[in-house]
Design an enzyme around this catalytic site. Structure first.
Site, short mmCIF file in Angstrom:
data_model
loop_
_atom_site.label_atom_id
_atom_site.label_comp_id
_atom_site.label_asym_id
_atom_site.label_seq_id
_atom_site.Cartn_x
_atom_site.Cartn_y
_atom_site.Cartn_z
N GLY A 179 -17.43 -2.98 2.11
CA GLY A 179 -15.97 -3.09 2.08
C GLY A 179 -15.82 -3.34 3.40
CB ALA A 180 -16.58 -4.65 6.39
N GLY A 208 -12.93 0.75 5.20
CA GLY A 208 -14.27 0.87 5.25
C GLY A 208 -15.24 1.20 6.46
CG PHE A 236 8.70 -0.01 7.11
CD1 PHE A 236 8.54 -1.00 8.10
CD2 PHE A 236 7.73 -0.23 6.38
CE1 PHE A 236 7.91 -1.84 8.72
CE2 PHE A 236 6.81 -1.15 6.52
CZ PHE A 236 6.74 -2.14 7.40
CG ASP A 283 -15.37 -7.59 -6.38
OD1 ASP A 283 -13.72 -8.31 -6.98
OD2 ASP A 283 -15.74 -8.06 -5.70
CD GLN A 300 4.24 -1.78 -3.36
OE1 GLN A 300 4.01 -1.85 -2.60
NE2 GLN A 300 5.43 -0.27 -3.49
CG HIS A 330 6.61 -6.55 -0.62
ND1 HIS A 330 7.66 -7.31 -0.01
CD2 HIS A 330 5.99 -5.35 0.17
CE1 HIS A 330 7.39 -6.79 0.89
NE2 HIS A 330 7.02 -5.82 1.44
CG LEU A 381 4.18 -9.30 2.63
CD1 LEU A 381 4.22 -8.27 1.92
CD2 LEU A 381 3.74 -8.59 3.81
CB THR A 436 6.50 -7.39 7.60
OG1 THR A 436 6.51 -5.95 7.77
CG2 THR A 436 7.01 -8.19 8.40
CD GLU A 437 9.97 -2.06 3.07
OE1 GLU A 437 8.88 -2.78 2.36
OE2 GLU A 437 9.54 -0.42 3.16
NE ARG A 448 6.94 -2.25 0.31
CZ ARG A 448 5.81 -1.84 1.14
NH1 ARG A 448 4.79 -1.81 1.18
NH2 ARG A 448 5.50 -2.42 2.29
CG HIS A 465 2.89 -6.01 -1.36
ND1 HIS A 465 2.01 -7.03 -0.41
CD2 HIS A 465 3.00 -5.14 -0.96
CE1 HIS A 465 1.88 -6.24 0.60
NE2 HIS A 465 2.51 -5.40 0.48
CD GLU A 473 -4.17 -2.98 -2.18
OE1 GLU A 473 -3.79 -2.89 -1.43
OE2 GLU A 473 -3.94 -3.39 -3.24
NE ARG A 491 1.54 0.22 -0.18
CZ ARG A 491 1.79 -0.55 1.29
NH1 ARG A 491 1.98 0.00 1.39
NH2 ARG A 491 2.20 -1.65 0.49
#
Ligand SMILES: Cc1cc2nc3c(=O)[nH]c(=O)nc-3n(C[C@H](O)[C@H](O)[C@H](O)COP(=O)(O)OP(=O)(O)OC[C@H]3O[C@@H](n4cnc5c(N)ncnc54)[C@H](O)[C@@H]3O)c2cc1C
Length: 560
Positions: free
Chosen positions: A11-12, A16, A116, A210, A229, A231, A241, A243-244, A275, A339, A363, A374
């Site tokens: 994972g990048a 990652g 936030f 995965d 969660q 959103h 999305l 954003t908040e 949220r 979300h 995540e 969260r």
């Protein structure tokens, strides 16, 4: 074995890449492997910002950040892990800035911070509303600067366990086809979330959980999987999305009567409540007939064109492209959407799992800093701080242990299993099962949860798993065979859904994202200040529990 490394990061995205950089700087030989190009990782979609108590907009400190996070988690977050996150966050953000992250600025040139949801202070550092995009590019520059090996467009299918430790992965080469075995002294999972379990989600098609499912197959527990969660502001009809940060800048949420309905649910914090609270409020308005075509409205008009263009430029563009509405002139339709997965691979505060050599961060992991809910801005921070910590520990372990051994039988077994799947010509294609799973999860395991619906969903998932056993891959090609990878991803999603339902049924209380207003409307600290831990035993999920770690903050009533 195709190659061998000290540390292999699967994972990048932000987690990652941050892990890989840290492991490299600790002198390990590191490689990243990713099913998509690193900068296309879902971290790039993060809009609103990253939380650290820099104190640039108010008197703030890590302890306030920690308390807000504990309270936000509905007291299910592990307080030792939260304290580490909040204490290390400021330096970790400054490091990103020194690497070139172009954060928005205050008048006097410091990193700007916006309010936030459920944060007592304006704490969210941001780069307009493209924070994730900025961070993945800055991290990728650091990866390139260090000349790290990136296996890009390799789909990791299985983890390799040998002699009681994780020693590498088996991956499908997306570009050329064929399986490749890559050995490693330590493997760090940083594979992101599983929002694609749901039909209405902010998550990209690649977010199929995965790594969580692969760890599960090796006997590692998944923690708090029931905690998905929702959103509150996903754009109708696509689920993109919003954003908040819009509410941080002052946008209102309105019902069909034009009322700011949060007066009824969170009279103090209003649109900046947490949220879970806002998603439930919206769903209640919609269910009680005060919605607008199954949505509520997000109104930004009073912010004025100048502010919207300067600070919420990307949001305006998304609204115009995906809903055909310009928020400068009209409110936009929004509703709760899946979300973020608070649950994930059970780790300690160094990212270690119960299997030697296997780590997880970001995540896909559950350390657990988010508990049952969260706070916005804390996920990016977790990817950075806990990615860094996992990278440091994995490198340290790898540099003090010498061998990697992958028996040939591991490769031949995988080849045989793949051939069986590809040779099957009679059965069902994956997409219909995938759609049914996503739609029924949305309906039966969504914002509000009823016992009877969860049980029904359990039966649906069992039936889908039976159908999945006969799934066919029509495309037999080697190059970019999405038919194949989607079939493999579906297998992961089905197992994760089964884990979520088992955990959801047994958490007989309402806490954070797990809301059971019809049978267990209250939080039950006496019986459920505990994490669910699901293991895969004999082809089925098996539930266990572990108490929450409390350091300073005893549970209190949670109001906003
Ligand atoms: C639209 C949106 C906006 C958000 N905004 C914010 C925000 O403003 N602030 C905040 O704190 N949080 C935000 N979040 C949450 C946060 O962005 C994510 O939780 C976080 O970026 C996840 O990072 P990650 O590195 O763990 O995973 P990702 O960035 O999702 O990366 C996962 C990586 O794993 C790879 N991968 C997955 N499976 C495989 C496999 N089988 N084989 C090989 N590679 C694999 C992928 O290719 C990818 O490189 C937002 C989330 C969404 C969906």
């Amino acid at each position: 074995m195709e190659a061998e490394h000290d540390v292999l990061v699967v994972g990048a995205g932000c987690a990652g890449m941050r892990a890989a950089i840290e492991a490299h700087d600790a002198s390990a030989d590191v490689a990243l492997i990713s099913k998509i190009h690193p900068v296309r990782s879902h971290s790039g979609a993060a809009e609103g910002g990253i939380n650290a108590a820099l104190g640039n907009a108010s008197e703030d400190d890590p302890e306030k950040h920690a308390f807000d996070t504990v309270k936000g988690s509905d007291y299910l977050g592990d307080q030792d892990a939260i304290e580490i996150l909040c204490t290390e966050a400021p330096d970790d953000v400054y490091r990103l800035e020194h690497w070139g992250a172009v954060f928005s600025r205050t008048e006097d040139g410091r990193i700007a911070q916006r309010p936030f949801g459920a944060a007592g202070e304006p704490r969210t550092a941001y780069a307009a509303d493209i924070t994730g995009h900025v961070l993945v590019h800055v991290l990728y520059e650091q990866v390139m600067k260090r000349d790290l090996k990136v296996y890009d467009e390799f789909f990791v299918w299985k983890l390799v366990e040998n002699e009681g430790r994780c020693q590498g992965v088996i991956a499908w080469n997306l570009l050329d086809g064929g399986l490749a075995t890559i050995g490693a002294k330590t493997v760090i999972l940083a594979t992101g979330g599983a929002g694609r379990l749901y039909s209405g989600t902010t998550n990209a098609y690649a977010c199929t959980g995965d790594g969580m499912a692969q760890a599960l197959q090796l006997g590692v527990a998944l923690e708090d999987m029931e905690m998905m969660q929702f959103h509150p502001t996903t754009l109708a009809p696509t689920g993109v999305l919003i954003t908040e940060g819009t509410r941080g800048e002052g946008a209102f949420l309105l019902n069909s009567e034009g009322k700011r309905f949060l007066e009824r649910y969170a009279p103090n914090a209003m649109e900046l409540a947490s949220r879970d609270v806002i998603s439930r409020a919206e769903q209640t308005e919609i269910d009680e007939g005060r919605g607008v075509d199954g949505n509520v409205l997000l109104d930004m008009r009073h912010l004025g064109a100048e502010k919207i263009l300067e600070r919420l430029h990307g949001t305006r563009e998304l609204s115009m492209v995906f809903a055909g509405i310009d928020p400068i002139h009209e409110p936009i339709p929004v509703r709760p959407g899946a979300h973020y997965h608070m649950g994930g691979v059970d780790t300690d505060v160094w990212g270690r799992t119960s299997l030697e050599g296997l780590y997880a961060a970001g995540e896909c992991a559950c350390v657990s800093v988010h508990g049952a809910n969260r706070l916005g801005g804390n996920a990016l921070m977790e990817t950075i701080t806990y990615g860094k910590r996992a990278g440091a520990h994995a490198a340290d372990w790898a540099l003090t242990h010498t061998t990697v051994e992958v028996p040939e039988s591991v490769e031949t077994d995988a080849e045989r299993e793949l051939a069986q799947l590809l040779d099957r010509s009679d059965g069902e294609r994956p997409w219909s099962i995938r759609n049914e799973l996503a739609e029924t999860m949305h309906e039966n395991f969504g914002v509000f949860r009823r016992e009877e619906q969860m049980r029904r969903q359990g039966a649906i998932v069992d039936e889908l798993r039976e159908r999945y056993a006969r799934v066919i891959v029509e495309d037999k090609g080697q190059v970019f065979n999405n038919d194949l990878t989607q079939a493999l991803e579906l297998g992961f999603l089905l197992e994760l859904a089964a884990c979520m339902i088992v955990a959801g049924l047994e958490r007989k209380e309402s806490r954070g994202a797990h809301a059971r207003p019809y049978d267990f409307p209250d939080r039950d600290d006496e019986n459920f200040m505990r994490h669910t831990l699901v293991r895969w035993v004999d082809g089925a999920p098996k539930l266990g529990w572990r108490p929450v770690t409390v350091t300073k903050w005893q549970p209190m009533e949670r109001t906003y």
